[in-house]
Motif scaffolding. Structure first.
Motif, PDB file in Angstrom:
ATOM      1  N   GLN B  28      -3.862 -21.120 -42.665  1.00  0.00           N
ATOM      2  CA  GLN B  28      -3.644 -22.129 -43.750  1.00  0.00           C
ATOM      3  C   GLN B  28      -2.430 -21.977 -44.740  1.00  0.00           C
ATOM      4  O   GLN B  28      -1.800 -22.888 -45.249  1.00  0.00           O
ATOM      5  CB  GLN B  28      -4.818 -22.533 -44.434  1.00  0.00           C
ATOM      6  CG  GLN B  28      -5.462 -21.555 -45.281  1.00  0.00           C
ATOM      7  CD  GLN B  28      -6.870 -21.926 -45.664  1.00  0.00           C
ATOM      8  OE1 GLN B  28      -6.917 -22.684 -46.702  1.00  0.00           O
ATOM      9  NE2 GLN B  28      -7.790 -21.868 -45.116  1.00  0.00           N
ATOM     10  N   GLU B  29      -2.284 -20.567 -45.282  1.00  0.00           N
ATOM     11  CA  GLU B  29      -1.428 -20.524 -46.273  1.00  0.00           C
ATOM     12  C   GLU B  29       0.085 -20.617 -45.724  1.00  0.00           C
ATOM     13  O   GLU B  29       1.024 -21.177 -46.442  1.00  0.00           O
ATOM     14  CB  GLU B  29      -1.644 -19.313 -46.943  1.00  0.00           C
ATOM     15  CG  GLU B  29      -2.559 -19.251 -47.836  1.00  0.00           C
ATOM     16  CD  GLU B  29      -2.827 -17.944 -48.864  1.00  0.00           C
ATOM     17  OE1 GLU B  29      -1.991 -17.156 -48.706  1.00  0.00           O
ATOM     18  OE2 GLU B  29      -3.810 -17.959 -49.579  1.00  0.00           O
ATOM     19  N   PHE B  32       0.690 -24.232 -45.501  1.00  0.00           N
ATOM     20  CA  PHE B  32       0.860 -24.723 -46.917  1.00  0.00           C
ATOM     21  C   PHE B  32       2.278 -24.444 -47.370  1.00  0.00           C
ATOM     22  O   PHE B  32       3.152 -25.516 -47.908  1.00  0.00           O
ATOM     23  CB  PHE B  32      -0.081 -24.388 -47.940  1.00  0.00           C
ATOM     24  CG  PHE B  32       0.106 -24.663 -49.172  1.00  0.00           C
ATOM     25  CD1 PHE B  32      -0.089 -26.176 -49.805  1.00  0.00           C
ATOM     26  CD2 PHE B  32       0.551 -23.681 -50.172  1.00  0.00           C
ATOM     27  CE1 PHE B  32       0.128 -26.452 -50.770  1.00  0.00           C
ATOM     28  CE2 PHE B  32       1.010 -23.866 -51.495  1.00  0.00           C
ATOM     29  CZ  PHE B  32       0.727 -25.440 -52.016  1.00  0.00           C
ATOM     30  N   ARG B  33       2.707 -23.212 -47.075  1.00  0.00           N
ATOM     31  CA  ARG B  33       4.054 -22.756 -47.671  1.00  0.00           C
ATOM     32  C   ARG B  33       5.318 -23.606 -46.908  1.00  0.00           C
ATOM     33  O   ARG B  33       5.915 -24.048 -47.731  1.00  0.00           O
ATOM     34  CB  ARG B  33       4.131 -21.233 -47.503  1.00  0.00           C
ATOM     35  CG  ARG B  33       3.525 -20.492 -48.392  1.00  0.00           C
ATOM     36  CD  ARG B  33       4.095 -19.193 -48.490  1.00  0.00           C
ATOM     37  NE  ARG B  33       4.231 -18.491 -47.267  1.00  0.00           N
ATOM     38  CZ  ARG B  33       3.390 -17.753 -46.810  1.00  0.00           C
ATOM     39  NH1 ARG B  33       2.305 -17.051 -47.597  1.00  0.00           N
ATOM     40  NH2 ARG B  33       3.101 -17.079 -45.532  1.00  0.00           N
ATOM     41  N   LEU B  36       5.164 -27.015 -48.414  1.00  0.00           N
ATOM     42  CA  LEU B  36       5.738 -26.862 -49.693  1.00  0.00           C
ATOM     43  C   LEU B  36       7.244 -27.077 -49.631  1.00  0.00           C
ATOM     44  O   LEU B  36       7.749 -27.541 -50.355  1.00  0.00           O
ATOM     45  CB  LEU B  36       5.119 -25.653 -50.377  1.00  0.00           C
ATOM     46  CG  LEU B  36       5.749 -25.351 -51.878  1.00  0.00           C
ATOM     47  CD1 LEU B  36       4.918 -26.185 -52.603  1.00  0.00           C
ATOM     48  CD2 LEU B  36       5.473 -24.030 -52.356  1.00  0.00           C
ATOM     49  N   TYR B 141      10.120 -20.344 -46.420  1.00  0.00           N
ATOM     50  CA  TYR B 141       8.969 -20.638 -47.105  1.00  0.00           C
ATOM     51  C   TYR B 141       7.871 -20.023 -46.089  1.00  0.00           C
ATOM     52  O   TYR B 141       7.028 -19.929 -46.685  1.00  0.00           O
ATOM     53  CB  TYR B 141       8.873 -22.035 -47.363  1.00  0.00           C
ATOM     54  CG  TYR B 141       9.491 -22.738 -48.530  1.00  0.00           C
ATOM     55  CD1 TYR B 141       8.799 -22.919 -49.694  1.00  0.00           C
ATOM     56  CD2 TYR B 141      10.928 -23.047 -48.190  1.00  0.00           C
ATOM     57  CE1 TYR B 141       9.422 -23.234 -50.763  1.00  0.00           C
ATOM     58  CE2 TYR B 141      11.364 -23.460 -49.694  1.00  0.00           C
ATOM     59  CZ  TYR B 141      10.795 -23.655 -50.850  1.00  0.00           C
ATOM     60  OH  TYR B 141      11.496 -24.077 -51.891  1.00  0.00           O
TER      61      TYR B 141
END
Lengths: 189, 183
Positions: B28-29, B32-33, B36, B141
């Motif tokens: 998930q991170e 998310f990045r 972003l 990212y």
């Protein structure tokens, strides 16, 4: 490009990316992503989206409709492009009718078909009625209109069909050819 | 209609019955990045990440090879982000037009704060061609390795490296230009 240049390029934005990322990640980690995702999945499962018209109607129908529209448009375009041709045809026909040869043929034909008997003298009428109605002599009165004979022929002056005129001309030419051939043979004989 | 989550979303499995949705949440991170990088702010990025997982949840039964789950998820993220950008671009066009009509002044020349520079970076990335933008964002990212990038984008490693280099150069040039304007 050297490694040093590449490193310099990366440094120019890496600092910015890291700054943005660290701040956002801190919020993300504290944000209960998982719970909110579960809520979203549940609500998405609960409400079935209303299918749009494009989804309801199968693709072949759209394809057929598109083909029909294209064909229709083509037909309209073709029909519109042919319209001036009809006008041209009328103009050519009018021009042909002005030709003296054709005019003469048409008049000849009309003269023959317009033949109307001259007004008869009383004697001629009597003779004609006797020949046309033998019962008249035996005292039977002729039916009304019977003594009019040919006078009923009254053709209106409608312009003759071009096709008909063409046939007459061709026939004339054929007869002329035959007669010429026959006369030449007769002379030789 | 979509499958109803019975007790928990982690019970959702793929066609082989092996992959549990829970395992996808490990990434998930990363997702998310990546989101972003494609979005303008945190809120938008989080919303996008949720959308990515929602899509993954819906299409999980179609995932056959659970070993490529991360690549599969990254592809979903990339497509979802590009779709969102396309939508925003259309909305942005109308908003800019509306702003011109009512004479809204553009923001004053940004001071060299970190937020302003981040905004400049985002603008420079948005101006990149799609191919370069994707590589740049997934790498910078998403922190994906060259191998992971090659697998996720179906490219060979050499192409990945050359595209990444071009993207970096362009972004740096754009940032440099902005910096010169300020001086």
């Amino acid at each position: 490009m050297s490694d040093a240049d590449e490193k310099k390029d990366v440094e120019a934005f890496r600092e910015l990316v890291e700054a943005e990322e660290s701040k956002a990640l801190a919020e993300f980690r504290a944000g209960h992503f998982r719970e909110r995702l579960e809520d979203r999945i549940s609500s998405a499962a609960g409400s079935s989206p209303r299918p749009s018209l494009f989804q309801v109607i199968p693709r072949p129908v759209w394809v057929s409709l598109a083909i029909l529209i294209v064909l229709g448009a083509t037909a309209i375009i073709l029909w519109r492009s042919r319209a001036p041709a009809r006008e041209d045809r009328a103009a050519v026909e009018a021009l042909l009718r002005q030709l003296p040869g054709l005019h003469a043929v048409e008049n000849q034909v009309r003269v023959v078909s317009d033949l109307r008997p001259l007004p008869m003298s009383p004697l001629e009428k009597g003779i004609a009625s006797i020949f046309s109605n033998p019962n008249a002599s035996s005292g039977v009165t002729p039916l009304p209109g019977q003594n009019q004979g040919f006078s009923a022929i009254n053709l209106k002056k409608v312009p003759m069909d071009l096709q008909k005129l063409y046939n007459i001309l061709i026939m004339d030419r054929s007869v002329e050819h035959v007669l010429t051939a026959v006369s030449q043979k007769t002379k030789e004989g | 209609m979509m499958d109803m989550p019975q007790s928990t979303i982690s019970e959702k499995k793929n066609s082989g019955g092996i992959m549990v949705f829970e395992r996808l949440l490990i990434h998930q991170e990363t997702i998310f990045r990546i989101c972003l990088g494609y979005s303008r702010n945190y809120v938008e990025a989080e919303d996008l990440a949720q959308e990515v997982y929602l899509k993954a949840y819906q299409s999980l039964p179609g995932l056959r090879d659970s070993s490529s789950a991360k690549d599969w998820l990254i592809r979903i993220a990339k497509n979802a982000c590009l779709d969102r950008q396309k939508k925003l671009r259309t909305q942005g066009f109308w908003l800019r037009r509306w702003a011109r009509e009512i004479n809204v002044d553009p923001p004053a020349a940004a001071e060299a704060s970190i937020e302003a520079r981040i905004e400049e970076l985002k603008r420079a990335v948005r101006r990149l061609p799609k191919k370069l933008r994707t590589i740049f964002l997934l790498r910078e990212y998403g922190h994906l390795s060259y191998e992971e990038l090659a697998a996720a984008l179906d490219l060979n490693k050499g192409t990945v490296m050359s595209r990444l280099s071009r993207a970096r150069r362009r972004v740096t040039a754009a940032l440099q230009e902005k910096s010169n304007e300020r001086c």
